[in-house]
Design an enzyme around this catalytic site. Structure first.
Site, short mmCIF file in Angstrom:
data_model
loop_
_atom_site.label_atom_id
_atom_site.label_comp_id
_atom_site.label_asym_id
_atom_site.label_seq_id
_atom_site.Cartn_x
_atom_site.Cartn_y
_atom_site.Cartn_z
N THR A 28 0.82 -1.22 0.00
CA THR A 28 0.00 0.00 0.00
C THR A 28 0.85 1.26 0.00
OG1 THR A 28 -1.81 -1.12 1.12
CG2 THR A 28 -1.75 1.28 1.32
N HIS B 110 -8.53 3.83 -10.58
CA HIS B 110 -8.71 3.51 -12.00
C HIS B 110 -10.17 3.64 -12.42
CE1 HIS B 110 -4.63 2.14 -12.82
NE2 HIS B 110 -4.64 1.60 -11.61
N VAL C 283 2.12 -13.03 11.82
CA VAL C 283 1.48 -14.33 12.03
C VAL C 283 2.44 -15.45 11.64
CG1 VAL C 283 -0.39 -15.83 11.24
CG2 VAL C 283 -0.84 -13.42 11.79
N ARG D 81 4.25 -5.65 -5.88
CA ARG D 81 2.86 -6.02 -6.10
C ARG D 81 2.71 -7.52 -5.83
NH1 ARG D 81 5.17 -3.73 -10.50
NH2 ARG D 81 4.31 -1.86 -11.46
#
Lengths: 489, 431
Positions: A46, A54, A177, A316
């Site tokens: 982020t 978009h 985690v 990404r």
């Protein structure tokens, strides 16, 4: 460490998707929590997101991406208004320079129509240059979408987490985690440092690591494809070169290298798209910069290496199927959101709604809270106030008269407010307030920001970090290397 | 609406330039001088420069930065006609010399001045401006930021240091870190010669056996959360890294001392044209910019290597700004020449990086300040063919000062060398 509360839902991963899910859940009468491994939310993919909302013509009709992008886009006005997050519908343009590109561009226009994208038009080069005079002369055809927008992605994630917390959700940071098990009492989540959390439902929004988490839940999912993108930020002086976000005609792998106005008034150029063997390799490269400059100068020739003030890279979570992947495990009690790559930011609010529906299908009861408050207290952005408003806020709190970041005119009042809203680190302050984001890149204000953070958090400046444990800014008190008799000189 | 305050001379910045300008403006007769300083004390960057070596030219003494500042501060504070606003940030400035500033007690202040002196100083170039590849861990600081941490706040930003760039602040910090018990592994300079003063190379590096690598640069930063090391490479004549010359140096801190940039965002808001070579305003010999009544001095005008010259320049600007203010009538009209002489332009020619002032009035006997483009053993400095001076051992790090005298003007005008009112200053190597 750990929690005695048995949560109805635990969301794992506090990126823009996880925080959107948490905020959506905080509308209902249930107890929800978020676990984020970084020191603050929004610090994975982020933080490095381009910030583009978009329009929705990039994606294949019928895909989740197309559906949720168009739906998410339409949710943004209300969302950003409620949360007081800067958002601007600046419009976007896809530009073609050759006959071949023109044909592809026309296909995207048709695709947009099929996806139900409103506000699209085709312009010839001259008409486009009347709107954007700095577009390259060689550009012959432009697809313009007026619904395209820009948002500050980190601020959005932080705002959604803050608002969720104000509505009763718990946010835990620096919780990585390590294991997920399921028994009669629901899920038991163990963290790397030995804490345990219990929940009846879980949402896996762990971004790039969501495939690992899905496998912990026994799902056989294909591996996500880490795809690094480098971006470069230009000085605000050239922030007006273009108003629209400028896209080339894309390649099969990515939307291409773009010229992106930001919500803060800088231009950004990038990103590259390089598949990586690792998930945490965030370096920028000389090759990346050269590639970005040569591509973007073909779109907007006035872009110059000289104007670069900062660079960064993000990864990404590339989807192996080319679409968002939504899975469930444990009879619908665990919802997995995988492969949320572009247009993930745009789709995030719609993905959150979809995730809530999936949880409901798994049996979670969603009863609206009568006292849900969708609004986040307004953020005072001193620079944007009128003289009268400035007078008023200073009268109320003189800390707003102390300009700490001179490049962006950010006051001590804004920094203290950011800490009270959850900033714990220098980068947290920077991304919330923009202190240190200007042309001096924190040269002047970092020592002050460290002092303010230390004071507000009640800790020594030695404990203040750039972005969490291990990134301490200061090593020792002056003279301490000498006192110990330990010297390298 | 905000109340508007009036002053004769408004000085933006209370560092060495602002202080000397304020005193000079008063000496020249200005009745109401206002100094606007964003910090909580006067003195500017001098306050964090606790090493000595300041004032050799002006006071014939080796002072520390704060000592140098205190040669001015008590006089400024003692003068009831100099109004100092601390903790005050100027938010805007117009060509009409109206400004808005923000103060913790007074709130927003609207100030209208008859003349304005820009004395905002400079900032350091950053990693982003250099686009150094690699990760973005904690531990990358500009030298001045590190100096502030150590000297003002009492904290060490690291223990094992590499310094990129051989600017003076970096050299000073190499010595400072070493004396604090940290290890400075290397100073890395992309040019074939150091950027800082020769005396700092000797006193800060050689005296402490700190290696200086010329023709080299940092080509990668390593470390995820905190700096773990840097790769340095040699560069070719075009400053491109030479493959195969990479060397990894473990360190926890990278300091950048890669140049200073005059801070002219306010000047640009007031439509003051800048010289791309200096990064500061174009001025005439009175240090008036091309916007009538706005003057500039110190590092906002061009980056100095010695504070002594800053004071000298500030006094020129202070005096001229006072004269300008005194000539102005109540309705803002300036009687007589508005100060902006400068019918002649001086351009840098061969061997000269920049020259200041960029405009001079015909016949004016003025000091010209300049920097050469590269180190040279011996040069002849000439202005449009008229020899001004000869110099030995010149280098870009050391500013040169040459007097333009009446006799030079005679030659320039008699021989018709000053045609087109454009003069060219050149440095020619000689044997």
């Amino acid at each position: 460490m750990g929690e005695k509360t048995h949560y109805d839902v635990i969301v794992i991963g506090g990126g823009v998707v996880g925080t959107a899910v948490l905020r959506t859940l905080s509308r209902y009468q249930l107890k929800a929590a978020l676990l984020e491994k970084h020191a603050e939310v929004g610090w994975g993919a982020t933080k490095a997101n381009s910030g583009i909302v978009h329009a929705g013509f990039h994606n294949k009709p019928g895909s989740w991406m197309a559906k949720l992008c168009v739906a998410g886009n339409q949710m943004y006005d209300q969302l950003c208004d409620e949360l007081d997050v800067p958002f601007l519908r600046n419009g976007l343009m896809m530009v073609a320079r050759t006959q071949e590109e023109e044909e592809i561009l026309q296909q995207f226009y048709q695709q947009g129509l099929a996806n139900g994208v409103p506000g699209m038009e085709i312009l010839d080069g001259d008409a486009a240059r009347r709107l954007e005079p700095n577009l390259a002369e060689e550009i012959t055809l432009v697809l313009r979408a007026s619904t395209g927008g820009i948002v500050a992605p980190f601020e959005l994630a932080a705002a959604m987490a803050e608002n969720a917390a104000a509505n009763g959700a718990d946010v835990y940071t620096e919780v990585e985690v390590a294991g997920i098990s399921h028994g009669d009492d629901g899920f038991t989540i163990t963290s790397k440092d030995g804490g345990t959390w219990k929940a009846t439902y879980i949402v896996n929004s762990a971004g790039l690591f969501s495939d690992d988490l899905a496998r912990m839940c026994g799902l056989d999912v294909p591996s996500l494809i880490p795809r690094k993108g480098e971006e470069y930020i230009l000085d605000q002086r050239v922030g007006n070169l273009v108003r629209h976000t400028i896209f080339p005609v894309p390649t099969p792998k990515s939307k291409g290298i773009l010229v992106i106005p930001t919500a803060e008034g800088n231009l950004m150029i990038g990103p590259t798209a390089l598949e990586m063997p690792y998930k945490d390799e965030l370096s920028t490269t000389a090759e990346g910069l050269d590639e970005i400059l040569s591509f973007t100068q073909r779109l907007v020739p006035k872009i110059s290496r000289r104007d670069i003030i900062a660079s960064f890279a993000g990864i990404r979570s590339g989807s192996p199927t080319g679409d968002f992947i939504f899975e469930t495990s444990h009879e619908g009690k665990a919802v997995h959101l995988l492969g949320i790559e572009s247009p993930g930011l745009t789709a995030a609010p719609a993905i959150a709604e979809h995730a809530a529906e999936m949880l409901a299908e798994g049996g979670l009861s969603l009863i609206e809270k009568p006292d849900f408050n969708p609004r986040r207290p307004k953020v005072i952005r001193f620079k944007q106030l009128s003289d009268e408003e400035k007078e008023e806020v200073i009268k109320e709190n003189p800390l707003y008269a102390h300009v700490v970041c001179r490049c962006e005119t950010i006051t001590e009042g804004e920094i203290v407010d950011a800490v009270r809203r959850g900033a714990r680190t220098v980068d947290g302050v920077k991304f919330r307030t923009r202190a240190g984001m200007g042309r001096c890149q924190g040269g002047f204000c970092t020592p002050y920001v460290v002092k303010i953070l230390a004071r507000e958090l009640g800790v020594s400046p030695l404990e203040i970090t750039k972005r969490g444990k291990g990134s301490e800014l200061l090593t020792a008190e002056a003279k301490s290397f000498l006192k110990g008799g330990e010297t390298n000189a | 609406m905000l109340n508007t305050h009036y002053t004769d001379v408004a000085i933006i910045g209370g560092g060495p330039a602002g202080l000397a300008a304020a005193l000079a403006a008063r000496r020249a007769g200005a009745e109401h001088v206002t100094v606007l300083e964003r910090n909580h004390e006067l003195g500017g960057i001098l306050q964090q420069c606790i090493h000595n070596g300041f004032g050799l030219h002006r006071f014939k003494e080796e002072l520390t930065g704060p000592e140098y500042a205190y040669r001015f501060i008590p006089q400024v504070e003692a003068d009831p006609k100099i109004h100092v606003y601390l903790n005050t940030m100027v938010l805007s400035l117009s060509p009409e010399k109206e400004m808005t500033a923000v103060h913790p007690v007074h709130g927003l202040i609207n100030l209208k001045a008859k003349s304005v002196i820009l004395a905002m100083g400079c900032r350091e170039r950053t990693r982003g401006a250099l686009s150094i590849p690699g990760t973005r861990p904690a531990g990358v600081y500009t030298a001045g930021t590190a100096q502030r941490f150590v000297n003002m706040d009492g904290f060490m930003p690291g223990k094992r240091v590499v310094i990129l760039g051989s600017g003076d602040i970096g050299l000073i910090m190499a010595r400072r870190f070493t004396m604090e018990g940290a290890k400075v592994e290397a100073v890395v300079e992309i040019m074939p010669y150091p950027a800082g003063l020769a005396r700092n190379i000797a006193q800060c590096l050689e005296d402490f056996d700190i290696p200086l690598y010329l023709n080299s640069t940092v080509t990668k930063i390593h470390g995820k959360d905190r700096v773990e090391g840097v790769t340095i490479s040699q560069v070719d004549d075009n400053w491109c890294p030479i493959p195969g010359t990479e060397r990894y140096i473990p360190c926890d801190t990278l300091l950048l001392s890669v140049g200073l940039i005059p801070e002219n965002e306010l000047s640009q808001e007031a439509e003051v044209p800048l010289d791309p070579r200096t990064g500061g305003p174009i001025v005439d010999e009175s240090r008036e910019t091309l916007v009538s009544g706005i003057f500039a001095c110190g590092n906002v005008l061009h980056v100095h290597d010695l504070v002594d010259y800053v004071s000298e320049e500030a006094e020129i600007a202070g005096e001229a700004a006072a004269r300008y203010a005194l000539k102005q009538t109540a309705d803002g009209v300036v009687n007589g020449k508005n100060g902006m002489g400068g019918q002649f332009t001086i351009k840098p020619g061969d061997g000269i990086r920049y020259v200041l002032p960029q405009r001079v009035t015909q016949g004016a006997e003025v000091d010209l300040y300049m920097r050469v483009t590269q180190p040279m053993d011996a040069i002849t400095l000439s202005l449009s063919g008229v020899t001004l001076a000869r110099k030995r051992q010149v280098r870009p790090s050391e500013m040169l000062k040459i007097k333009l005298k009446a006799q030079h003007w005679d030659s320039l005008l008699e021989d018709g060398k000053a045609q087109g009112r454009e003069l060219c200053l050149a440095a020619e190597p000689r044997l």
